[in-house]
Design a protein around this motif. Sequence first.
Motif, PDB file in Angstrom:
ATOM      1  N   LEU A 151       0.832  -1.206   0.000  1.00  0.00           N
ATOM      2  CA  LEU A 151       0.000   0.000   0.000  1.00  0.00           C
ATOM      3  C   LEU A 151       0.867   1.256   0.000  1.00  0.00           C
ATOM      4  CD1 LEU A 151      -3.111   0.593   0.268  1.00  0.00           C
ATOM      5  CD2 LEU A 151      -2.617   1.141   2.646  1.00  0.00           C
ATOM      6  N   LYS A 152       0.601   2.147  -0.954  1.00  0.00           N
ATOM      7  CA  LYS A 152       1.439   3.355  -1.072  1.00  0.00           C
ATOM      8  C   LYS A 152       0.700   4.618  -0.694  1.00  0.00           C
ATOM      9  CE  LYS A 152       3.627   0.738  -4.572  1.00  0.00           C
ATOM     10  NZ  LYS A 152       2.783  -0.418  -4.205  1.00  0.00           N
ATOM     11  N   ILE A 153      -0.599   4.564  -0.747  1.00  0.00           N
ATOM     12  CA  ILE A 153      -1.379   5.778  -0.464  1.00  0.00           C
ATOM     13  C   ILE A 153      -2.753   5.436   0.098  1.00  0.00           C
ATOM     14  CG2 ILE A 153      -1.950   5.841  -2.972  1.00  0.00           C
ATOM     15  CD1 ILE A 153      -2.539   8.852  -2.619  1.00  0.00           C
ATOM     16  N   VAL A 154      -3.164   6.237   1.073  1.00  0.00           N
ATOM     17  CA  VAL A 154      -4.562   6.221   1.512  1.00  0.00           C
ATOM     18  C   VAL A 154      -5.122   7.582   1.110  1.00  0.00           C
ATOM     19  CG1 VAL A 154      -6.169   6.044   3.439  1.00  0.00           C
ATOM     20  CG2 VAL A 154      -4.049   4.708   3.459  1.00  0.00           C
ATOM     21  N   ALA A 199       1.420   6.718   9.300  1.00  0.00           N
ATOM     22  CA  ALA A 199       1.466   6.313   7.888  1.00  0.00           C
ATOM     23  C   ALA A 199       2.784   6.779   7.258  1.00  0.00           C
ATOM     24  CB  ALA A 199       0.279   6.900   7.132  1.00  0.00           C
ATOM     25  N   ALA A 200       3.199   8.010   7.574  1.00  0.00           N
ATOM     26  CA  ALA A 200       4.448   8.544   6.998  1.00  0.00           C
ATOM     27  C   ALA A 200       5.629   7.680   7.415  1.00  0.00           C
ATOM     28  CB  ALA A 200       4.648   9.984   7.449  1.00  0.00           C
ATOM     29  N   GLU A 201       5.640   7.268   8.658  1.00  0.00           N
ATOM     30  CA  GLU A 201       6.747   6.406   9.125  1.00  0.00           C
ATOM     31  C   GLU A 201       6.803   5.089   8.377  1.00  0.00           C
ATOM     32  OE1 GLU A 201       7.142   5.703  13.320  1.00  0.00           O
ATOM     33  OE2 GLU A 201       6.982   7.862  13.681  1.00  0.00           O
ATOM     34  N   LEU A 202       5.623   4.637   7.959  1.00  0.00           N
ATOM     35  CA  LEU A 202       5.573   3.363   7.224  1.00  0.00           C
ATOM     36  C   LEU A 202       5.732   3.564   5.720  1.00  0.00           C
ATOM     37  CD1 LEU A 202       2.640   1.909   9.306  1.00  0.00           C
ATOM     38  CD2 LEU A 202       4.902   0.842   9.102  1.00  0.00           C
ATOM     39  N   PRO A 238       8.964   6.988   0.835  1.00  0.00           N
ATOM     40  CA  PRO A 238       7.694   6.484   0.298  1.00  0.00           C
ATOM     41  C   PRO A 238       7.889   5.103  -0.329  1.00  0.00           C
ATOM     42  CG  PRO A 238       8.283   8.615  -0.703  1.00  0.00           C
ATOM     43  CD  PRO A 238       9.411   8.225   0.184  1.00  0.00           C
ATOM     44  N   ARG A 239       6.914   4.246  -0.121  1.00  0.00           N
ATOM     45  CA  ARG A 239       6.988   2.933  -0.756  1.00  0.00           C
ATOM     46  C   ARG A 239       6.928   3.113  -2.277  1.00  0.00           C
ATOM     47  NH1 ARG A 239       2.490  -0.233   2.961  1.00  0.00           N
ATOM     48  NH2 ARG A 239       3.702  -0.302   4.874  1.00  0.00           N
TER      49      ARG A 239
END
Length: 327
Positions: free
Chosen positions: A68-71, A86-89, A324-325
Amino acid sequence: MGHVFITRAVPGRAVESLTAAGHSVQLWPGDLPPSPEALAAALAAADAAFTTVVDFVSPAMLAASRHLKIVANMAVGYDNIDPAAAAELGVWVTNTPGVLAETTADMAWALLMAAARNVVASDRDTRAGGWKTWSPTGFLGVDVFGATLGIVGLGEIGEAVARRATGFKMRILYHSRTRKPALEADLGLEYAAFPDLLAGSDFISLHTPLTPETRGLMGAAEFAAMKPSAILVNTSRGGVVDQDALIEALRSRAIAGAALDVTTPEPLPLDSPLYTFPNVVITPHIASASLATRSRMAEMAAENIIAVLGGGAPLHPVNRPTNPRHT
Ligand code: DGY
């Protein structure tokens, strides 16, 4: 190309744009949101999630969703996601700013007028056969024209509400994190300390996001400080109001009424005492619900996803992952 999970059918051309950009779209069927378990399972298989305000995305769900790259939240508010976690991941979180302020301000105004002039209570009574004659004493409301409006939170929506209030020749008080001297001059707004706004307003309209600082902002002490004739309007988030304190304030007539588009929880259970007050108007979180605005919100969420799955940064980020992933 990516796999996009959308938690509900959305209006406008959002799905079309995502498929035109080459992505596969999985649309959650039905009118109700996925359960937390179903959401977690869907996120685990997705490259992008398109969510609404009632989809609570936990850090654990994000950690387990390795692709998952974005919510992309179809809302300006994003208290259903933790953007820092989320940013940390490495996951972007986006919102839809700038498109729903006028529509939401229209609804805040509709609620204010409805509560001031007994629109809902009199409609209900009329349908039940209560209209027997013209009554000199029936459904006496309060005047909006020339009254004092207190706006809590002067962001885009608060400002749009203030602009409408000038047409009603209201005295407009506001309380916000930052003072806005240009708007004060332009619209004749008066900055007020919170206690002064509470004590001086005939109508109080809430326009703050839900944060740890604003949770329960309107509690027993605040209702006690309001005029007994005052009406509370809430189109922000239910959590900004201590709902038990509001119920008590209505019971004890510490305030005259309330108009709520947001509650805790949502949907408001049918046994809530709030439904028993004729001077309370309740709508189901529809302040941004015009076809044009909801369509634009959905399209913005899709645009954010297309940007990220294309390897770029989103247009409306509310966080900034350092790593970012990648697609
Ligand atoms: C928002 O955008 O935050 C609203 O609550 C949903 O329209």
